[in-house]
Design an enzyme around this catalytic site. Structure first.
Site, PDB file in Angstrom:
ATOM      1  N   LYS A 108       0.818  -1.200   0.000  1.00 32.08           N
ATOM      2  CA  LYS A 108       0.000   0.000   0.000  1.00 32.08           C
ATOM      3  C   LYS A 108       0.860   1.263   0.000  1.00 32.08           C
ATOM      4  O   LYS A 108       0.396   2.342  -0.353  1.00 32.08           O
ATOM      5  CB  LYS A 108      -0.888   0.036   1.264  1.00 32.08           C
ATOM      6  CG  LYS A 108      -1.855  -1.106   1.403  1.00 32.08           C
ATOM      7  CD  LYS A 108      -2.616  -0.940   2.734  1.00 32.08           C
ATOM      8  CE  LYS A 108      -3.453  -2.144   3.032  1.00 32.08           C
ATOM      9  NZ  LYS A 108      -4.059  -2.045   4.391  1.00 32.08           N
ATOM     10  N   GLU A 113       8.248   2.834  -5.655  1.00 31.28           N
ATOM     11  CA  GLU A 113       8.285   2.377  -4.254  1.00 31.28           C
ATOM     12  C   GLU A 113       8.389   3.561  -3.303  1.00 31.28           C
ATOM     13  O   GLU A 113       9.068   4.540  -3.602  1.00 31.28           O
ATOM     14  CB  GLU A 113       9.499   1.451  -4.028  1.00 31.28           C
ATOM     15  CG  GLU A 113       9.166  -0.026  -4.022  1.00 31.28           C
ATOM     16  CD  GLU A 113       8.360  -0.488  -2.807  1.00 31.28           C
ATOM     17  OE1 GLU A 113       7.622   0.323  -2.203  1.00 31.28           O
ATOM     18  OE2 GLU A 113       8.450  -1.668  -2.474  1.00 31.28           O
ATOM     19  N   ASP A 114       7.725   3.443  -2.170  1.00 27.66           N
ATOM     20  CA  ASP A 114       7.821   4.494  -1.159  1.00 27.66           C
ATOM     21  C   ASP A 114       9.108   4.384  -0.358  1.00 27.66           C
ATOM     22  O   ASP A 114       9.685   5.383   0.049  1.00 27.66           O
ATOM     23  CB  ASP A 114       6.612   4.439  -0.215  1.00 27.66           C
ATOM     24  CG  ASP A 114       6.405   3.051   0.353  1.00 27.66           C
ATOM     25  OD1 ASP A 114       6.418   2.083  -0.437  1.00 27.66           O
ATOM     26  OD2 ASP A 114       6.249   2.905   1.576  1.00 27.66           O
ATOM     27  N   ILE A 115       9.550   3.148  -0.133  1.00 28.05           N
ATOM     28  CA  ILE A 115      10.760   2.985   0.691  1.00 28.05           C
ATOM     29  C   ILE A 115      11.509   1.704   0.325  1.00 28.05           C
ATOM     30  O   ILE A 115      10.885   0.694   0.003  1.00 28.05           O
ATOM     31  CB  ILE A 115      10.405   2.981   2.202  1.00 28.05           C
ATOM     32  CG1 ILE A 115      11.679   3.049   3.059  1.00 28.05           C
ATOM     33  CG2 ILE A 115       9.551   1.796   2.586  1.00 28.05           C
ATOM     34  CD1 ILE A 115      11.417   3.425   4.517  1.00 28.05           C
ATOM     35  N   VAL A 116      12.821   1.806   0.342  1.00 30.54           N
ATOM     36  CA  VAL A 116      13.674   0.618   0.282  1.00 30.54           C
ATOM     37  C   VAL A 116      14.372   0.532   1.633  1.00 30.54           C
ATOM     38  O   VAL A 116      15.086   1.450   2.037  1.00 30.54           O
ATOM     39  CB  VAL A 116      14.697   0.708  -0.866  1.00 30.54           C
ATOM     40  CG1 VAL A 116      15.759  -0.370  -0.709  1.00 30.54           C
ATOM     41  CG2 VAL A 116      14.002   0.549  -2.206  1.00 30.54           C
ATOM     42  N   ASP A 117      14.084  -0.575   2.330  1.00 34.29           N
ATOM     43  CA  ASP A 117      14.666  -0.764   3.664  1.00 34.29           C
ATOM     44  C   ASP A 117      15.708  -1.875   3.575  1.00 34.29           C
ATOM     45  O   ASP A 117      16.879  -1.624   3.301  1.00 34.29           O
ATOM     46  CB  ASP A 117      13.526  -1.097   4.635  1.00 34.29           C
ATOM     47  CG  ASP A 117      13.969  -1.147   6.074  1.00 34.29           C
ATOM     48  OD1 ASP A 117      15.186  -1.231   6.318  1.00 34.29           O
ATOM     49  OD2 ASP A 117      13.123  -1.116   6.984  1.00 34.29           O
ATOM     50  N   SER A 118      15.287  -3.130   3.749  1.00 34.29           N
ATOM     51  CA  SER A 118      16.245  -4.236   3.565  1.00 34.29           C
ATOM     52  C   SER A 118      16.560  -4.436   2.088  1.00 34.29           C
ATOM     53  O   SER A 118      17.587  -5.010   1.733  1.00 34.29           O
ATOM     54  CB  SER A 118      15.658  -5.527   4.139  1.00 34.29           C
ATOM     55  OG  SER A 118      14.560  -5.944   3.333  1.00 34.29           O
ATOM     56  N   THR A 135      12.069  -6.510  -0.913  1.00 35.34           N
ATOM     57  CA  THR A 135      10.880  -6.336  -1.758  1.00 35.34           C
ATOM     58  C   THR A 135      11.280  -5.928  -3.168  1.00 35.34           C
ATOM     59  O   THR A 135      10.849  -6.544  -4.156  1.00 35.34           O
ATOM     60  CB  THR A 135       9.942  -5.278  -1.146  1.00 35.34           C
ATOM     61  OG1 THR A 135       9.616  -5.671   0.187  1.00 35.34           O
ATOM     62  CG2 THR A 135       8.673  -5.127  -1.956  1.00 35.34           C
TER      63      THR A 135
HETATM   64  C1  PRP Z   1       7.022  -1.726   2.885  1.00 35.31           C
HETATM   65  C2  PRP Z   1       7.323  -0.710   1.798  1.00 35.31           C
HETATM   66  C3  PRP Z   1       8.126  -1.495   0.799  1.00 35.31           C
HETATM   67  C4  PRP Z   1       8.831  -2.526   1.660  1.00 35.31           C
HETATM   68  C5  PRP Z   1      10.260  -2.132   1.862  1.00 35.31           C
HETATM   69  O1  PRP Z   1       5.890  -2.436   2.528  1.00 35.31           O
HETATM   70  O2  PRP Z   1       6.152  -0.155   1.259  1.00 35.31           O
HETATM   71  O3  PRP Z   1       7.301  -2.121  -0.153  1.00 35.31           O
HETATM   72  O4  PRP Z   1       8.161  -2.566   2.930  1.00 35.31           O
HETATM   73  O5  PRP Z   1      10.907  -2.994   2.753  1.00 35.31           O
HETATM   74  P1  PRP Z   1      12.140  -3.895   2.347  1.00 35.31           P
HETATM   75  O6  PRP Z   1      13.095  -3.074   1.534  1.00 35.31           O
HETATM   76  O7  PRP Z   1      12.725  -4.266   3.698  1.00 35.31           O
HETATM   77  O8  PRP Z   1      11.626  -5.083   1.605  1.00 35.31           O
HETATM   78  P2  PRP Z   1       5.092  -3.356   3.568  1.00 35.31           P
HETATM   79  O9  PRP Z   1       5.463  -4.798   3.349  1.00 35.31           O
HETATM   80  O10 PRP Z   1       5.268  -2.825   4.961  1.00 35.31           O
HETATM   81  O11 PRP Z   1       3.611  -3.194   3.082  1.00 35.31           O
HETATM   82  P3  PRP Z   1       2.733  -1.854   2.933  1.00 35.31           P
HETATM   83  O12 PRP Z   1       3.366  -1.040   1.834  1.00 35.31           O
HETATM   84  O13 PRP Z   1       1.387  -2.376   2.578  1.00 35.31           O
HETATM   85  O14 PRP Z   1       2.773  -1.126   4.251  1.00 35.31           O
END
Ligand code: PRP
Length: 181
Positions: A46, A101-106, A109
């Protein structure tokens, strides 16, 4: 909604900064794809719903929008396993694809998504990411980046904590005691 402000440590990216950067990214993307026909924006739900909508509004090239939803097993998952909850409606074969994408963390995804979409043989595939946590190693190239941010829990502008705070127009750092015991 003001009573939720106490959960924020600080505002990391203001509404003005976001909107200004979104316009810059849209201009850059429009320039890069000009004359290449229609591009497919793939918003990842989302979290990217706001970013996708705002970015699309500023594009000056033909485009259409599709969405995917993915579920990650979290940063602590050994495998970093990701699965598709909602797939694209349309075929991307020989299309120019831009992942939003809104965010790249690990990075799990986007790495997974990039690999999966490549197998569908688009004409090209690029990534547009609003925020990236610094010092994280990912395999996927980020072609358009909004902001590097510190490795803290962020909410707002699509990003949530337990589904809360998604609709703020800014990005804030969540106080640690809001999500820790
Ligand atoms: C979040 C975000 C990315 C992903 C990034 O989604 O929107 O898609 O995590 O994280 P990563 O780089 O560690 O993989 P989430 O799974 O929380 O779902 P959401 O967007 O529905 O909140």
């Amino acid at each position: 909604m003001e009573n939720l402000y106490h959960e924020f440590e600080r505002i990391l990216v203001t509404e003005e900064q976001i909107q200004s950067r979104v316009r810059e990214l849209a201009a850059e993307i429009s320039e890069d794809y000009r004359g290449k026909g229609s591009i497919v924006l793939i918003g990842i739900l989302k979290g990217s719903f706001m970013f996708t909508a705002d970015l699309a509004r500023h594009l000056t090239i033909p485009h259409y929008i599709d969405f995917m939803a993915l579920s990650s097993y979290g940063n602590s998952a050994v495998s970093g396993a990701v699965r598709i909850l909602l797939d694209l409606r349309a075929d991307i074969y020989q299309k120019h694809v831009l992942i939003i994408e809104d965010i790249v963390d690990s990075g799990h995804t986007i790495d997974y998504l990039y690999t999966v979409l490549k197998t569908r043989k688009p004409a090209s595939i690029k990534t547009c990411v609003l925020t990236r946590k610094v010092d994280k190693a990912i395999n996927t190239p980020i072609d358009y980046l909004g902001f590097d941010i510190p490795d803290v829990w962020v909410v707002g502008y699509g990003l949530d904590f337990a589904e809360r705070h998604r609709t703020w127009p800014f990005i804030a750092e969540l106080k640690k005691d809001a999500y820790q015991d």
